[in-house]
Design a protein around this motif. Structure first.
Motif: not given
Length: 706
Positions: A316-330
């Motif tokens: 929510d803070t950084h946007g969906h693209h940031a969320g995608d990067e988190i998921l790929k990193a995990i």
């Protein structure tokens, strides 16, 4: 092109057959001609020898006749005129010599020419002597009859010898003809066999060549069927149909390779998460089915359910693209930490699952969980910022007593809930207590389904009273379960389970039906109950058919929307503005249904919720009402809530009222609407009807007494 190829292949197939047919026909013609020629030659010899034998027989007869005539003339038994003797002699002599001359023409009858010449000479000499003896020729030497007879016998002997030689020649000629015929037939048969062998070899070679080509095509098709496409199809350079078929097989192989690759890609997309490349939930379901059918049942297995902490905040803070990067990193962390043989899935937005055989011990599972948590907690760089999340993990074992993949996942979920409840960023193992609780829930769910079918679920009603007018302002409908073994159960024992299991809509329908029936009954009895409040959870409100069903039942019952209040908890209004539950609540209010906010003050951001969404009544939770007269902090909170409701022009009702002191304290603060045991416990419709009738009778008596 195709016609020339067709002719070429037809020639390859039919040429050997035509060749064999021509060879056979030629051989039969040759044998037939050989037999005919041999027969003709033998027949010619036979005719010549037969003619010669006939001439020999005729000559012998003529000589005998000639001799007999000589004997007749020389016997002088009768007088014969000279002219008659001359004529007869000339005739007989001419016939004998004519036969002898004819006999000399048949030289191919086995008799030498010198013999025939001698025979003819002897016959002439004998005839000349006979001519002298008969007085037809003058001579100084007159032969005797004996001499003439001797010559005659010599001639007859020679004729017999000629006859015998002719018969021998005839026999020899027949044998020669038969031998020649056999030789010709043997030669013809040998030639036929040789030709048939040559033709058969050619036909076999052509057929074997064709069969080998077809076998190669069949082998190529078998390889294609097995999924092998990277090979050269043989015979593709041929100019006949075999070459055409080979080229078609090669083309088919290429097309099938492309289709297979496309199919595999589609299957990959269907079974994998496009963002992380991990297997998805659909693939997980398929793998669990395979595990259930495979030899892995004999091996220990663990399931790790991983859920990210603080992911929603970062998203929510950084946007969906940031969320995608988190998921790929995990996902990269998980792929690095798990074993190559382990199965890794993304099963939800920020949820992952690991199925592992190599780490199926407490020690190894603990090490793997700790390494995943460490890796997940590492900062993730994104546009100059470090994004921070963590992971909570629930671990369950595929134990000997529970060989069900669904139970395995359920145990991992329960362990994950424990991990999050314990503070997040932790891992917990599934426990026996959790499994026991799950079994209880499962049994309760089955009993609840049975209870719904057998009408064990009933609606109780609790009155809501305004003490300022001593009138009933409404009834709250409360579901109860008359359990055949455990007795009367309140919603705390089954409501959450029913909602999670998809039975909420059935409970809603039951509550609406019985509430409408109760209202109709009370009004027929002239009992004034303005409305009935029905509790609806968020999941029930998300049912798109709810409003239509409610309106239909209210209309069929002869009631209006003003007769029904909808009670919702504060968390419903705390969701997304686009949530279907919120839009449904707005539609209900627009249709005239009153909206009551239950358990007010116990949720999050209560004041902001009231500014976002207008409700008709708030209900102060009993946790603030109980003992408020002896707890100053509760007194302060309740006073603030009542004052807030007044300023927002919202009705206020206190729940759980049990004592008169609590009532008096609330009245002093400005709250006059109550619900609780001080007035009445929740009761079924019949009991509540009797309570209402008794209350009306008592109120009437008091009025008359006044």
């Amino acid at each position: 092109m195709m016609n020339s190829q067709s002719r070429s292949l037809r020639v390859s197939i039919f040429l050997p057959l035509v060749l064999l047919l021509i060879i056979g026909s030629s051989a039969m013609f040759w044998i037939s001609e050989t037999a005919r020629s041999s027969h003709k030659h033998a027949e010619a010899y036979q005719q010549q020898v037969t003619k010669a034998l006939e001439v020999v027989v005729s000559t012998k007869a003529s000589i005998a006749e000639f001799d007999e005539y000589i004997s007749e003339v020389t016997s002088f038994d009768r007088i014969i005129p000279q002219e008659e003797i001359s004529d007869t002699f000339i005739a007989l002599r001419g016939r004998v010599l004519s036969n002898l001359q004819e006999l000399t023409t048949h030289v191919e009858m086995g008799v030498g020419p010198e013999t025939l010449v001698e025979l003819e000479t002897s016959a002439i000499a004998w005839a000349n002597d006979a001519e002298i003896v008969l007085g037809l020729r003058r001579s100084s030497k007159i032969p005797t009859l004996q001499n003439i007879s001797v010559k005659k016998d010599h001639i007859q002997s020679m004729m017999s010898s000629v006859y015998d030689q002719a018969r021998v020649f005839e026999e020899r000629a027949m044998q020669d003809n038969r031998s020649r015929f056999r030789e010709h037939m043997t030669a013809a048969q040998i030639g036929l066999v040789v030709l048939l062998i040559v033709g058969g070899f050619i036909a076999f070679y052509r057929a074997n060549h064709l069969a080998s080509a077809l076998q190669r095509l069949s082998a190529d098709m078998a390889r294609i069927r097995k999924g092998q496409f990277n090979f050269e199809v043989g015979d593709a350079t041929r100019k006949d149909e075999i070459g055409e078929m080979a080229r078609n097989v090669a083309s088919f192989s290429r097309d099938l390779e492309e289709l297979t690759a496309t199919k595999e890609h589609v299957e990959y997309l269907a079974l994998h998460d496009p963002l992380t490349g991990l297997r998805n939930r659909r693939c997980m379901d398929r793998k669990l089915e395979e595990i259930l059918r495979s030899d892995h049942l004999d091996q220990e297995l663990i399931a790790m359910h991983i859920d990210l902490d603080r992911f929603k905040i970062a998203n929510d803070t950084h946007g969906h693209h940031a969320g995608d990067e988190i998921l790929k990193a995990i996902a990269r962390v998980l792929m690095r930490e798990v074993s190559p043989s382990d199965l890794l899935f993304r099963v939800g937005g920020d949820e992952f699952l690991v199925l592992s055989w190599e780490n199926a011990t407490l020690e190894k599972a603990s090490e793997l969980a700790e390494s995943i948590i460490r890796g997940a907690s590492a900062p993730i760089a994104y546009k100059g910022a470090d994004l921070q999340v963590n992971a909570s993990i629930g671990v369950a074992f595929y134990s000997e007593s529970e060989r069900d993949p669904e139970i395995l996942l359920s145990n991992a979920d329960l362990a994950l809930y424990d991990a999050k409840a314990a503070g997040r960023g932790l891992f917990k193992f599934s426990s026996k207590a959790q499994r026991i609780q799950r079994e209880r829930q499962r049994a309760t769910l089955e009993q609840l389904k049975r209870g719904l079918s057998q009408n064990e679920l009933i609606v109780y009603f609790q009155p809501q009273i305004d003490v300022s007018s001593n009138s009933i302002v409404g009834m709250e409908a409360l579901i109860r379960w008359d359990h055949p073994e455990r007795g009367m159960l309140t919603p705390i024992h089954f409501l959450d389970l029913a909602m999670d299991s998809g039975l909420g809509d059935e409970l809603t329908t039951l509550c609406i039906e019985q509430s409408i029936a109760a209202l109709k009954t009370w009004r027929k009895l002239s009992i004034d109950v303005p409305r009935v409040s029905i509790n609806l959870a968020a999941n029930q409100l998300r049912n798109p058919d709810l409003i239509e069903e409610l309106n239909q039942r209210v209309c069929d019952g002869g009631l209006s929307s003003a007769d029904i209040s909808i009670e919702i908890v504060e968390s419903v209004l705390f969701g997304d503005h686009e949530d279907l539950a919120i839009s449904q609540v707005k539609r209900l209010r627009d249709l005239g249904y009153q909206i009551e906010l239950d358990d007010f003050g116990t949720g999050h951001a209560s004041i902001s919720n009231l500014t976002r969404f207008k409700v008709d009544r708030i209900k102060i939770d009993r946790m603030f009402v109980t003992d408020m007269d002896s707890h100053s902090d509760k007194h302060t909170i309740v006073a603030a809530l009542i004052d807030l409701a007044k300023k927002l022009d919202i009705e206020c009702l206190a729940e759980g009222l049990e004592t008169t002191s609590e009532r008096d304290e609330l009245v002093s603060l400005g709250c006059t609407q109550f619900q609780g045991y001080l007035f009445s416990r929740p009761q079924p419709q019949q009991a509540m009807t009797e309570w209402l009738l008794h209350r009306n009778a008592r109120e009437t008596s008091l009025i008359k007494a006044v």
